[in-house]
Scaffold this motif. Structure first.
Motif, PDB file in Angstrom:
ATOM      1  N   PRO A   5       6.221   6.540 -10.739  1.00  0.00           N
ATOM      2  CA  PRO A   5       7.191   6.288 -11.804  1.00  0.00           C
ATOM      3  C   PRO A   5       6.779   5.019 -12.556  1.00  0.00           C
ATOM      4  CG  PRO A   5       8.273   6.514  -9.657  1.00  0.00           C
ATOM      5  CD  PRO A   5       6.814   6.350  -9.406  1.00  0.00           C
TER       6      PRO A   5
ATOM      7  N   ILE B 115       3.020  11.005 -10.106  1.00  0.00           N
ATOM      8  CA  ILE B 115       3.680  10.598  -8.853  1.00  0.00           C
ATOM      9  C   ILE B 115       4.127   9.130  -8.937  1.00  0.00           C
ATOM     10  CG2 ILE B 115       3.473  10.528  -6.325  1.00  0.00           C
ATOM     11  CD1 ILE B 115       3.412  13.348  -7.518  1.00  0.00           C
TER      12      ILE B 115
ATOM     13  N   GLY C 227      -5.313   0.853   0.333  1.00  0.00           N
ATOM     14  CA  GLY C 227      -3.952   0.422   0.020  1.00  0.00           C
ATOM     15  C   GLY C 227      -3.848  -0.978  -0.558  1.00  0.00           C
TER      16      GLY C 227
ATOM     17  N   ARG D  12      12.916   7.772  -9.771  1.00  0.00           N
ATOM     18  CA  ARG D  12      12.405   9.101 -10.104  1.00  0.00           C
ATOM     19  C   ARG D  12      13.328   9.799 -11.102  1.00  0.00           C
ATOM     20  NH1 ARG D  12       7.964  11.419 -11.056  1.00  0.00           N
ATOM     21  NH2 ARG D  12       7.152  10.186  -9.316  1.00  0.00           N
TER      22      ARG D  12
ATOM     23  N   LYS E 264       3.633   3.643  -1.173  1.00  0.00           N
ATOM     24  CA  LYS E 264       4.177   3.746  -2.532  1.00  0.00           C
ATOM     25  C   LYS E 264       5.541   4.412  -2.554  1.00  0.00           C
ATOM     26  CE  LYS E 264       0.369   2.028  -4.019  1.00  0.00           C
ATOM     27  NZ  LYS E 264       0.359   0.560  -3.967  1.00  0.00           N
ATOM     28  N   GLU E 265       6.298   4.094  -3.607  1.00  0.00           N
ATOM     29  CA  GLU E 265       7.558   4.795  -3.820  1.00  0.00           C
ATOM     30  C   GLU E 265       7.397   5.750  -4.993  1.00  0.00           C
ATOM     31  OE1 GLU E 265      11.259   2.565  -3.823  1.00  0.00           O
ATOM     32  OE2 GLU E 265      11.994   3.861  -5.439  1.00  0.00           O
ATOM     33  N   GLY E 266       7.439   7.034  -4.688  1.00  0.00           N
ATOM     34  CA  GLY E 266       7.343   8.030  -5.753  1.00  0.00           C
ATOM     35  C   GLY E 266       8.668   8.667  -6.078  1.00  0.00           C
TER      36      GLY E 266
ATOM     37  N   GLY F  97       0.812  -1.215   0.000  1.00  0.00           N
ATOM     38  CA  GLY F  97       0.000   0.000   0.000  1.00  0.00           C
ATOM     39  C   GLY F  97       0.844   1.263   0.000  1.00  0.00           C
TER      40      GLY F  97
END
Ligand code: FES
Ligand code: FES
Lengths: 153, 755
Positions: free
Chosen positions: B196, B194, B19, B275, A38-40, A36
């Motif tokens: 990637p 947001i 989530g 990113r 997230k990696e932004g 749940g």
């Protein structure tokens, strides 16, 4: 060298083995299996990875898993105890605070922490409280409205 | 209460707020490997030799691929100018030379660095405006041999030239009361979702499934099939939840690289961008532009002539942005009555990152220039800028730039609404001002398809090729089906984002989902309706014309007692299926024989019209501008899902404010990005967000989409920076001629002498 630690995520204890430099985000996503969060950016810039650690919101991408050993960790999956949504989750949906949803886990964590610390924030306080979370979709309007709505009760 | 006003919770909402919803990067497969790319070491160089032997020797590496390992195929939208892996030349810093699949991402990265590439380094060609000059070195020496769309007017570094010609601009200019000339330069910017991008590929025999964070699964599928030389039926593209795109995830990008690696390694392979890569590697960002405008006007506001020269940065490859020159040319005219026009627009190659569609491609920058230019014209004739627009905006029956005659159109109403919302003319402190800008954007009529089927319990399923990038466009489809069938939107599930399930669709691009797929869903639902009426007529022994669908049942009109529920009919076991596509609306025919580089955008189908007004505050000691209040008035036709449409405006305006004030991709002198990170790229945060008021002008537009709707998603970014620019100019005394209008640039403009 690997370290054996216990991550307590959403009330469940998970013994895991991690490298010293492993981030909490990667460990929770890859080893605990909760995706749940997230990696932004992996660089403390977007807030999509936010978790509560002993009630404090942190960017888990920039937090070592080892540091969280023994702490109480809450992720977005742990916000709603049962099948019902929390008032904040419902308000995000009703007010248009969710579009793509990628920022949403971090936003909800941030907003939950904000309301815990300040149950009746002004719109400006909400803006300050959420300013570590980027959203590209909503223009933030629905998110701020959702938090205000819950704060007003 | 209209259908648009009913509270509607998006069907994908619960999985997103809890989530549990899966985005591509959240997916993993047994035995999966991790992919990394070796990118070019120079923005422009000839490749002399590639040696992968050291990379292949790294333990844990299962595949290393270069151009030698895949079919030698050129691809690209309107010009086929690119290979999956660079062969003779690299043309920007993100050109992919090799792909690696390894047991861990760290091993793949280590191996990527061990690939030896010998180059003959060439001078970079970052100056896209100068690249069209005679004698400039070529980005693509072989441009003439490439396959390309015949309508493109190409030469050398100019991938496409388009003109809009109406009347005799030169002599009309000579006879005008005043002539105003301006030059504006817009920097590149990014879609910056947001999420990637991520891709996961797995083979089953000679078929491959690719999970990808793409906005255009069908384009991704044909890209994989074309470049890997296999039938489309052997490629399935599935999009898990998509974390935003804003255009940057349009087009076919890296799906074939990952599929090829998975085939070579005989294992599933997953690619997740950092990113940094999300900034640097996609062939997608908003194009930089140099915009020169000249307008001749009479003192009563009549716009007698417009000349313009636009130069756009295409970067290294065409991608899907081959239409940009013509689109920009239309925006250089804008939604105004202009008697004579001569605009030339050039889309030029450079050795910068390729540009391609980002939310309303070419429009925000061009509109920013044109709308500031319009304020300059107003000043030159001594007229209030709002009054000049009032007199010159198009209305029903007026003639467009290339001769299109407009249907009913609400641009003047958007102007009045925006002025009203912002309180135009009200007293303001001397560090505040209000600016206004107008703009437009076409609707795109393209084929699209959907199926609707009923389940045994009377619920339904919509199977669509349409793509949900977050906007809610697909999530709103049940509203349309429900209305046709007298059911409630909550009765429907949606199967979407799977090329093996839904019919072909253009994807989440061009704000076209409701416009085209909405039409298809309504058609499909109507077929189901016919079937239900037939069955109910039998069951109730009534004439089908006397029946209606209400509240989940078919009943004799006005006699709810005589009815049969949809659940009873659907539960009988007989399949109840509908399919639809509907007739594609077409843009009005225009003569436009004088125009060059005609790509079909010389007339706008069901144009969406916008007026934005911004109240800004300037800190004169620093040049920092803050937007305090914003009014957005839009004619997008009839609004089907208000909460979704409002969301597009809030998000689009914030993106527009970012483009106006802070967002830019800075290139160094060689064309390498200097700020490929969120901190330095400077997206707007929640603290920057002003109060945004929205008003919808719901003009009944012929030839529009379902229920009279037009597109919604792209226009909200179009005139935003123009409105802000015009407000800044009132405070500074002149117009800032660089976009974004950063504090440094505003400050410099304040302290530059003369105009
Ligand atoms: S991923 Fe942690 S702040 Fe962006
Ligand atoms: S909803 Fe997409 S980034 Fe916030």
């Amino acid at each position: 060298m690997k370290y054996e630690i216990i991550l307590t995520v959403n009330g469940v204890a998970y013994p895991v083995e991690v490298d010293a430099h492993a981030s909490l985000l990667h460990t929770v996503r890859d080893q605990v299996g909760l995706t749940g969060s997230k990696e932004g950016c992996d660089d403390s810039e977007c807030g999509a990875c936010m978790m509560l650690i002993d009630g404090r919101p942190v960017n888990s991408c920039s937090y070592l898993a080892c540091q969280a050993d023994g702490a109480e960790i809450i992720t977005v999956e742990g916000l709603a105890p049962g099948d019902d949504l929390t008032p904040l989750q419902s308000a995000f949906l009703a007010e248009g605070g969710v579009q793509c949803g990628f920022c949403t886990p971090g936003m909800l964590i941030s907003a939950t922490a904000l309301l815990a610390a300040n149950p009746e924030p002004t719109p400006d306080e909400i803006r300050v409280g959420l300013s570590g979370n980027l959203c590209r979709c909503t223009g933030y309007d629905g998110i701020v409205r959702a938090v205000s709505k819950v704060a007003r009760g | 209460m209209t259908i648009a006003e009913k509270p509607f919770i998006r069907p994908d909402g619960k999985e997103k707020v809890t989530g549990v919803g899966r985005y591509t990067a959240d997916m993993n497969l047994t035995g999966q490997l991790y992919a990394k790319f070796r990118y070019s070491d120079h923005p422009h160089a000839r490749i002399v030799r590639i040696d992968t032997s050291r990379a292949k020797a790294v333990p844990g590496v299962l595949a290393v691929l270069t151009h030698e390992d895949v079919p030698d195929v050129l691809y690209g939208g309107m010009v086929q100018d690119r290979r999956l892996f660079a062969k003779e030349k690299v043309r920007w810093e993100g050109d992919v030379i090799a792909g690696i699949a390894a047991r861990t991402a760290a091993i793949a990265e280590e191996a990527a660095a061990l690939i030896e590439v010998e180059y003959e380094v060439l001078d970079p060609l970052p100056d896209f405006a100068a690249n069209m000059d005679a004698g400039a070195s070529l980005v693509h020496e072989d441009w003439e041999t490439y396959g390309a769309d015949d309508s493109l007017d190409r030469s050398g570094n100019t991938l496409g030239h388009s003109s809009i010609v109406k009347g005799d601009a030169d002599s009309a200019m000579a006879g005008a009361d005043v002539v105003v000339k301006s030059r504006f330069v817009a920097d590149a910017s990014q879609g910056a979702p947001i999420e990637p991008r991520a891709i996961l590929a797995q083979w089953h025999g000679d078929r491959v499934t690719v999970w990808s964070s793409t906005q255009v699964p069908f384009a991704a599928r044909s890209g994989v099939a074309h470049t890997l030389d296999m039938p489309e039926s052997h490629v399935r593209v599935v999009v898990p939840l998509l974390g935003g795109g804003f255009g940057s995830k349009c087009d076919f990008h890296f799906e074939a690289h990952v599929a090829a690696l998975a085939k070579a390694a005989k294992r599933p392979v997953k690619l997740v961008f950092s990113r940094h890569e999300e900034f640097v590697a996609p062939d997608h960002r908003r194009e930089g532009m140099v915009i020169e405008l000249e307008t001749g006007a009479n003192r009563d506001g009549t716009l007698v002539s417009r000349r313009g020269t636009l130069r756009l940065d295409k970067g290294a490859y065409c991608g899907e942005g081959g239409f940009f020159a013509q689109m920009a040319a239309m925006h250089a005219c804008g939604p105004y009555k202009i008697q004579n026009i001569s605009v030339d627009s050039y889309l030029n190659y450079s050795t910068n990152q390729p540009s391609s569609s980002i939310r309303a491609p070419t429009a925000p920058q061009t509109c920013w220039a044109v709308e500031q230019h319009m304020d300059q014209v107003a000043e030159a004739i001594g007229m209030d800028p709002a009054e000049l627009r009032r007199r010159t905006l198009i209305a029903e029956g007026d003639e467009g730039p290339a001769g299109q005659i407009f249907d009913p159109i609400g641009i003047k109403e958007t102007l009045e609404a925006a002025l009203d919302m912002i309180g135009y003319g009200k007293e303001l402190p001397d560090d505040e001002a209000i600016g206004v800008a107008c703009g437009w954007w076409p609707s795109f009529g393209v084929p699209s398809g959907a199926y609707v089927k009923l389940n045994g319990d009377g619920t339904g399923t919509i199977i669509t090729g349409a793509m949900e990038s977050g906007t809610g466009a697909v999530m709103g489809l049940p509203l349309l089906a429900a209305e046709v069938l007298g059911m409630s939107p909550e009765d429907f599930s949606i199967t979407y984002q799977d090329t093996d399930a839904g019919p072909w669709d253009m994807g989440s691009s061009g704000s076209q989902t409701t416009f085209n797929n909405g039409r298809a869903v309504i058609e499909a639902a109507k077929e189901v309706r016919e079937k239900l009426l037939d069955m109910a007529a039998d069951e109730l022994e009534a004439h089908r014309d006397d029946l209606e669908l209400v509240g989940g049942a078919v009943q004799v009109k006005g006699s709810p007692g005589t009815s049969v529920t949809i659940a009873d009919l659907a539960g009988s076991g007989e399949p109840i299926l509908g399919k639809g596509s509907g007739d594609v609306p077409e843009a009005p025919e225009v003569e436009a024989s004088a125009c060059v580089g005609r790509l079909g955008m010389e007339s706008f189908l069901a144009p969406q019209l916008i007026t934005h007004a911004a109240r800004v505050k300037l800190d004169r000691s620093t040049g920092v501008v803050r937007v305090l209040e914003f009014a957005a008035a839009h004619d997008s036709g009839v609004i089907i899902n208000r909460i979704g449409a409002d969301g597009q405006v809030y998000g689009g305006v914030m993106m527009g404010i970012g483009q106006a004030l802070s967002e830019m991709t800075m290139f160094d002198q060689d064309g390498r990005q200097r700020n490929p990170g969120l901190l330095d790229y400077k997206l707007q945060t929640v603290s920057d967000a002003p109060k945004i008021d929205i008003r919808w002008i719901e003009v009944d537009t012929p030839n529009a989409g379902p229920k009279g709707s037009k597109g919604v998603g792209e226009p909200p970014s179009v005139p935003t920076s123009g409105a802000i620019g015009n407000a800044i100019a009132k405070l500074v005394g002149r117009h800032v001629d660089r976009l974004p209008m950063t504090p440094e640039r505003v400050w410099e403009t304040m302290h530059t002498e003369g105009e």
